[in-house]
Design a protein around this motif. Structure first.
Motif, short mmCIF file in Angstrom:
data_model
loop_
_atom_site.label_atom_id
_atom_site.label_comp_id
_atom_site.label_asym_id
_atom_site.label_seq_id
_atom_site.Cartn_x
_atom_site.Cartn_y
_atom_site.Cartn_z
N ASP A 61 0.75 -1.26 -0.04
CA ASP A 61 -0.14 -0.08 -0.03
C ASP A 61 0.84 1.54 0.08
O ASP A 61 0.49 2.40 -0.54
CB ASP A 61 -0.90 -0.06 1.18
N ASN A 90 -1.60 3.81 -7.53
CA ASN A 90 -2.44 3.87 -6.24
C ASN A 90 -1.64 3.34 -4.89
O ASN A 90 -2.18 3.03 -4.01
CB ASN A 90 -3.72 3.09 -6.54
N LEU A 92 1.26 4.93 -2.17
CA LEU A 92 1.81 6.00 -1.57
C LEU A 92 3.29 5.96 -1.52
O LEU A 92 3.93 4.81 -1.19
CB LEU A 92 1.57 6.00 -0.24
N TRP A 132 -3.56 8.17 4.69
CA TRP A 132 -3.63 8.10 3.33
C TRP A 132 -4.15 6.70 2.66
O TRP A 132 -4.73 6.71 1.86
CB TRP A 132 -1.84 8.16 2.76
N GLU A 135 -7.78 6.53 2.87
CA GLU A 135 -8.55 7.39 1.81
C GLU A 135 -8.15 7.00 0.41
O GLU A 135 -9.23 7.24 -0.50
CB GLU A 135 -8.02 9.03 1.91
N HIS A 136 -7.08 6.35 -0.04
CA HIS A 136 -6.91 6.25 -1.39
C HIS A 136 -7.14 4.62 -1.68
O HIS A 136 -7.01 4.41 -2.83
CB HIS A 136 -5.43 6.46 -1.67
N ARG A 137 -6.86 3.78 -0.72
CA ARG A 137 -6.83 2.26 -1.12
C ARG A 137 -8.03 1.35 -0.65
O ARG A 137 -7.96 0.62 0.22
CB ARG A 137 -5.73 1.78 -0.62
N LYS A 138 -9.49 1.94 -0.95
CA LYS A 138 -10.48 1.47 -0.29
C LYS A 138 -11.02 0.35 -1.41
O LYS A 138 -11.83 0.38 -2.38
CB LYS A 138 -11.70 2.34 -0.22
#
Length: 139
Positions: A61, A90, A92, A132, A135-138
């Protein structure tokens, strides 16, 4: 903060180039593990391509680069480029070490996440990564 993932957050901690000072990277890796994250530590002397390939193989992630050599304006852009080439958009890219503040801003403009200077608390780093990822890896 709990993760929106159905598994622990996976973080790759890497040392790129000839920088042989890895104590900080090992402290970060241990602290992230203590916070409940799965950590893959690459060891020393990785290339940007090796880091991105490992990130793909390990389905991470986040990638955290520890850099003390002064090569941050070369290393981070090469990693960003390799991430885009491998469509790893996707994930970080964050890190820390000895990076002047003006360079931190330039790197963030290129797509690098927050960069942390020596003395940053582990809680700050853990909260940033968790925030982070949530918010970004759902998925």
């Amino acid at each position: 903060m709990s993760s929106t993932l159905n598994r622990p957050i996976r973080v790759l901690v890497a040392k790129v180039g000839l920088d042989g000072h890895d104590r900080g990277a090992k402290v970060i890796a241990t602290s992230l593990r203590d916070a409940g994250m799965e950590v893959i530590y690459t060891g020393l002397r990785q290339t940007p391509e090796m880091v991105v390939n490992t990130a793909l193989q390990e389905d991470v992630d986040a990638i955290g680069i520890s850099i003390l050599s002064g090569a941050h304006m070369t290393v981070f852009p090469k990693i960003i480029t390799a991430m885009k080439e491998k469509q790893l958009t996707n994930v970080l890219l964050t890190g820390g070490g000895i990076i002047p503040e003006k360079d931190m801003h330039k790197l963030q403009e290129l797509g690098v996440g927050e960069l942390f200077a020596p003395g940053t608390t582990m809680a700050t780093i853990v909260n940033y990564i968790e925030g982070w990822v949530n918010e970004h890896r759902k998925f």
